[in-house]
Design an enzyme around this catalytic site. Structure first.
Site, short mmCIF file in Angstrom:
data_model
loop_
_atom_site.label_atom_id
_atom_site.label_comp_id
_atom_site.label_asym_id
_atom_site.label_seq_id
_atom_site.Cartn_x
_atom_site.Cartn_y
_atom_site.Cartn_z
N ALA A 1 12.74 4.45 -1.34
CA ALA A 1 11.34 4.29 -0.95
C ALA A 1 11.22 3.96 0.53
O ALA A 1 10.31 4.43 1.22
CB ALA A 1 10.70 3.17 -1.78
N ASP B 1 14.94 24.36 42.09
CA ASP B 1 15.65 25.29 42.95
C ASP B 1 14.61 25.96 43.85
O ASP B 1 13.49 26.20 43.41
CB ASP B 1 16.34 26.33 42.06
N ASP C 1 18.21 29.31 38.40
CA ASP C 1 18.33 30.67 37.84
C ASP C 1 19.72 31.26 38.00
O ASP C 1 20.05 32.23 37.37
CB ASP C 1 17.30 31.61 38.49
N ASP D 1 23.69 27.06 38.97
CA ASP D 1 22.83 26.00 38.43
C ASP D 1 23.26 25.52 37.05
O ASP D 1 22.79 24.50 36.58
CB ASP D 1 21.38 26.49 38.35
N GLU E 1 5.35 1.52 -0.15
CA GLU E 1 6.23 1.72 -1.31
C GLU E 1 7.17 0.53 -1.50
O GLU E 1 7.42 0.08 -2.63
CB GLU E 1 7.04 3.02 -1.11
N THR F 1 3.76 14.29 -0.61
CA THR F 1 2.50 13.68 -0.15
C THR F 1 2.65 13.08 1.25
O THR F 1 1.67 12.95 1.96
CB THR F 1 2.04 12.60 -1.14
N GLU G 1 -2.59 7.11 0.64
CA GLU G 1 -1.88 7.70 1.78
C GLU G 1 -2.66 8.86 2.39
O GLU G 1 -2.55 9.12 3.59
CB GLU G 1 -0.47 8.12 1.36
#
Length: 1072
Positions: free
Chosen positions: A373, A419, A765, A769, A833, A861, A967
């Site tokens: 729970a 960059d 790129d 890098d 719970e 639920t 809930e």
């Protein structure tokens, strides 16, 4: 061949001015073609090259190598050519012998990046279960299964709970394994940057060999278009110059000129090693020979791979917070479980259990149910789903997310290291300004033109000084001759790639810029020029005007560019008229000119001191204030029948014009950087380029206007490394620009910033890098970048647009806010719970919920509404707030108290529903509360009711339904942390409303459909029972509205107090 209504028609009556201009030959040497005349070429150049003198040596088959081979080869750039050749025992005119090749291959290894042992699949799977909450769940599943066997249970019910728990965990593990497997492709894709073949001299003959067979000491020839097959040291120049595009390694925007001389530099970076050709880079001009000095892992590309291997993946801020919360939750759960078991020790001997051991087992089952729970089983799945939803939204913004957790990391990014080349700029050199002499009849009148278009596409216009577009630029004599000169004095190629749907270049970016300028100026002789060119296909249009000029002229002789002259010339012939065209550095061309072409009438006038001064002034403005790379163009009429040109011919030239070009900044970058600053994110520009160029770009972007100068904010890599430790800290806090960097510096910068508790995003790129992208909290690669960069990154910008990062950051912040909301929702539900089971155990009443019912509540639920909370709309001021602190708790003290209150109510309402059925329900036995408390002694007493009522499934069904409905109301509370439902109504998130409806439908399904109701130990409810469920559930909204009201008031007062207290402190920080 002229195709009607397709190609532009040139007026046959049009005669170009005598001052026409010529081009150099396009020298494209494909690497897969055998080069036959190399040896004679080599020998013919030897008298010009003192370093290529014949070195007589005996070829020792067992040449002694120093023990520390690697360290010596690391400074090959600082050694002379004879020293390097002598080290490998190689004759530059013959190459290695077969015996030497075998020996070197054994000593140095093959020219491949060795494959790293990948993590075994079973280890990857086990890694996914290395989490405390997951371990507790596995233990609960095993215990549940064993207890079922002990109690003699069989069939589906015995295995349902453990099976469901294990299925959930298996699904989460599968997602984790897939993510990790994809991430490690980066190392494999580095292999794509290794050249396939190489032109190698062995045993006195040249041959084409696979690049993998190269060994240190091999003599290799490279030419235009060749990909460098290994790290090479230059030994002989076979043309006037050799230029290499090494942007993928260093990030430099322009090609680099290579030389033979040894480089004497302390702390030399890749950019300083001008005599080394790096593996994976591309030759854009010239031809040369070099000796292999590094192969496989011992190349610059290999060191990048090693950096990537050494980089550990950092846990994201949210992951760290969830781990901390999980550990805390595990301790609380363990404590409560033990407490519940101890509290009930007195009930172990109750007759209903049939003995002490059975009683102990019964309450141990309750403790296990409590653990189930308390642990939010659905949390990992819901977090993953929410992040996945965020990635879909981000994909629509052109931000493609490769690593799900990185979405959330964006929300707390404090520094973006960007960059420069290709990220803040287009990485496509473009001519942006032209200067010519308009007229000299009434004083010196220079004319300036600006050129639009910032890519390699032949799209753009020419504008005069007033900003008016020229409809027919080629009608102006100077512009016409600039176009001819640009087209002819050129060795580059521009072509359209239909697969990538863009224009690609081969050769120098400055020469490509001139080719594109020739296309923008167009052709003379008719009125339909622009529209006629637009009718061509993209492939035809790429170089249509350039091809026209190349067909009009025959190239006869070429004087290549040299460093001392800083210019190149080409002799062309057309209709028995010989003309020499020249281009080069403005100071070199101007000093050789004696006349100048006028733009108004095409006449040639003497180049007077006044005109020269005016041109030098314009050149100074272009190169200084505008920081443009400048080239001057000129021509000279040669005697008829002239077939060769020499250096002596490069004088008494006629000046045509001056062109200024740049790698243009992206238009949208300015606003993007300003948005980052508003959001409290610092932008640092990190580049391999030189300091002056980078500072100029930062000014051009305009986003650094708030800085009076770059003092203390701009550093080269070597300047930063030389700083004392205390000054480094200050520099890191103020730095805006970091220049002349190589891969190790980028990674070092990321580590230093992370050490100062910054959350770092690194954009890039190139291959260079990749290690930094992997090390950064979030690596952002460009869509047009290399596959290596993309694979090492967490996110890819499909449009290469820096501005997309800002939108992605906003999305990341919104996702984090929503993640917090559903985490809080699940916590409060689970607290409910736990309270329910704990209170029932303390009161001594029968079990309110069985474990399988708890599991249903937790998964279905809790899961559906929690996922829907991820669709909560982004706050309008999400980018006005400063980045959240990395150590900010997901649930703070006051919030935890709030959710304890809500959780306590959820648990008490559930227990109340259970008790209500026994005492007040019309369908229940209506027994007293005391009878309910003493249910376990029912068999020993005489009662007015059968003892079987305590096994009735009605009360647990009511309790479970109360838990589900309460809930659902609590989910509505989580539309906002502090805003009332009156301000943000339920319909603001229709996904949440839909998920609540679906959850209730599923709950009704298990209540009213026979096989399911048996499986989950439930029965159908009456209308009265539903009314009671609603009465017990709805107050959770009222309670949370009161708590939200208190939060708003306390937050308002706290903000006011903080402002009053911190105002002087803030001012002091600002002054600093």
């Amino acid at each position: 061949m002229v195709v009607p209504n397709r190609r532009p028609v040139i007026n046959p009556e049009y005669n170009e001015d005598d001052h026409l201009r010529i081009t150099s030959y396009i020298i494209l040497c494909p690497i897969n073609v055998d080069i036959i005349d190399l040896k004679p070429h080599f020998n013919s150049n030897r008298h010009n090259n003192p370093l290529s003198t014949s070195i007589t040596r005996s070829h020792h088959h067992h040449h002694p190598h120093p023990p520390n081979v690697l360290s010596l080869m690391e400074d090959a750039f600082a050694r002379s050519v004879p020293e390097v050749l002598d080290f490998f025992g190689v004759d530059p005119t013959k190459g290695l012998t077969d015996i030497q090749v075998t020996s070197h291959a054994r000593i140095y290894g093959r020219n491949v990046l060795p494959q790293e042992e990948s993590t075994p699949f079973w280890k990857l799977v086990l890694k996914q279960f290395d989490d405390l909450l997951v371990k507790i769940l596995i233990a609960a599943a095993i215990v549940s299964f064993l207890l079922a066997l002990v109690n003699g249970e069989t069939g589906l019910t015995a295995f349902l709970e453990p099976s469901v728990i294990l299925m959930i965990l298996a699904a989460n593990a599968a997602v984790g394994v897939i993510t990790e497997t994809n991430a490690e492709k980066a190392l494999e894709e580095l292999r794509a940057y290794q050249a396939d073949v190489a032109t190698v001299m062995r045993n006195g003959c040249f041959s084409i060999l696979p690049a993998t067979e190269l060994v240190p000491g091999d003599i290799v020839e490279v030419s235009v278009g060749c990909k460098i097959p290994a790290d090479l040291r230059m030994i002989d120049m076979l043309s006037d110059q050799l230029r290499v595009d090494q942007a993928i390694l260093t990030g430099e925007s322009s090609s680099v000129e290579k030389e033979l001389e040894s480089a004497i530099t302390t702390n030399a970076v890749y950019q300083d090693k001008t005599n080394i050709l790096f593996s994976g880079t591309v030759v854009v001009a010239g031809r040369a020979r070099a000796v292999v000095v590094g192969v496989g892992s011992n190349t610059a590309m290999g060191s990048i791979r090693d950096s990537m291997l050494k980089t550990e993946d950092e846990a994201t801020p949210l992951k760290r917070k969830l781990d901390e919360f999980g550990t805390f939750l595990a301790k609380v759960i363990a404590g409560i479980c033990i407490l519940v078991w101890i509290v009930n020790i007195g009930h172990f001997r109750d007759p209903i259990h049939g003995g002490f051991f059975q009683g102990a087992v019964h309450y141990f089952k309750i403790a296990v149910a409590l653990a189930v729970a308390a642990i939010p089983e659905g949390l990992p799945a819901v977090v993953t789903t929410c992040l996945a939803l965020g990635t879909k939204r981000m994909a629509r913004l052109n931000a493609i997310v490769r690593s799900l957790p990185s979405v959330e990391t964006l929300g707390c990014t404090t520094v973006i290291c960007s960059d420069k080349t290709g990220t803040l700029t287009t990485n496509m050199m473009s001519v942006s300004k032209i200067c010519v002499l308009q007229s000299a009849s009434h004083g010196v009148a220079a004319a300036e033109y600006s050129v639009s278009g910032t890519t390699y596409a032949p799209e753009g216009s020419i504008f005069d000084a007033m900003g008016m577009q020229l409809d027919f630029p080629a009608q102006f004599p100077c512009l016409l001759h600039i176009a001819m000169c640009s087209a002819l004095c050129n060795e580059s190629v521009i072509q359209y790639n239909p697969d990538k749907k863009n224009y690609e270049k081969i050769g120098e970016s400055t020469e490509v810029a001139l080719r594109i300028l020739a296309e923008k100026i167009g052709l003379p002789g008719f009125d339909s020029m622009p529209s006629a060119l637009n009718m061509l296909t993209k492939h035809e249009r790429a170089s249509y005007c350039n091809h026209y000029w190349e067909n009009q002229f025959k190239k006869i002789s070429l004087l290549e560019f040299s460093r001392d002259r800083k210019m190149m010339s080409v002799l062309c012939s057309r209709k028995q008229i010989e003309i020499m065209f020249s281009k080069g550095a403005p100071e070199s061309i101007l000093s050789r000119c004696s006349s100048i072409l006028c733009n108004d009438d095409g006449s040639t006038v003497p180049l007077t001191a006044n005109i020269r001064a005016e041109l030098e002034s314009r050149f100074a403005s272009f190169a200084g204030k505008d920081t443009l790379r400048c080239l001057a163009l000129a021509l000279k009429r040669m005697p008829t029948g002239h077939q060769n040109i020499s250096l002596d011919d490069e004088k008494d030239l006629t000046f045509i014009g001056l062109v200024g070009m740049l790698d243009p900044p992206r238009e949208e970058v300015r606003n993007a950087i300003l948005a980052c600053m508003t959001a409290g994110i610092r932008v640092m520009v990190v580049t391999g380029d030189n300091k002056t160029t980078a500072e100029s770009l930062c000014r051009k972007i305009g986003a650094f206007d708030h800085l009076a100068d770059f003092g203390g904010r701009s550093f080269t890599a070597s300047e930063f490394e030389d700083l004392p430790a205390s000054e480094k800290t200050t520099a890191l806090q103020q730095m805006t620009l970091f220049t002349r960097v190589e891969p190790s510096h980028k990674k070092m910068l990321v580590e230093a910033l992370q050490h100062h508790n910054e959350v770092v995003a690194m954009t890039g790129d190139g291959v260079n890098d990749a290690p930094a992208l992997k090390k950064a909290d979030i690596g952002i690669a460009m869509g047009s970048g290399t596959a290596v960069a993309k694979s090492a990154s967490d996110m890819v910008l499909a449009d290469d647009n820096f501005a997309t990062i800002v939108a992605a950051v906003a999305e990341g912040r919104a996702i984090y806010n929503n993640t917090k909301q559903f985490i809080r929702y699940m916590i409060s539900s689970n607290i409910g719970e736990v309270v329910c089971i704990f209170v029932a155990a303390v009161l001594g009443i029968p079990d309110t919920l069985v474990p399988v019912q708890l599991l249903w509540v937790n998964l279905v639920t809790d899961g559906l509404p929690a996922t829907a909370i991820g669709f909560n709309k982004q706050d309008s001021d999400v980018m006005m707030a400063k980045p959240r602190k990395v150590n900010e708790a997901v649930v703070t003290g006051w919030l935890f108290f709030r959710y304890l209150v809500i959780g306590a109510y959820v648990g008490l309402a559930t227990v109340a529903g259970f008790i209500w059925w026994f005492i007040y329900s019309n369908t229940g036995p209506k027994i007293s509360y005391n009878d309910l408390m003493n249910f376990d002694s029912c068999l020993k007493r005489e009662t007015a009711y059968p003892c079987s009522i305590f096994s009735d499934r009605h009360p647990s069904t009511v309790a479970m339904t109360v838990l589900v409905v309460v809930e659902m109301f609590n989910a509505l509370n989580n539309l906002s942390e502090n805003q009332s439902l009156a301000v943000i109504p339920p319909w603001s998130n229709l996904w949440l409303v839909g998920s609540i409806a679906l959850t209730m439908l599923l709950h009704c399904l298990i209540l009213y459909v026979r096989p399911l109701s048996v499986l989950f130990s439930v029965v159908p409810l009456t209308w009265d029972e539903w009314i009671t469920v609603l009465y017990l559930s709805f107050p959770v909204i009222i309670i949370d509205e009161i708590l939200k009201f208190l939060s708003r008031r306390s937050t308002g007062w706290m903000r006011l107090n903080l402002r009053l207290r911190r105002r002087p402190e803030k001012r002091e920080v600002h002054d600093k």
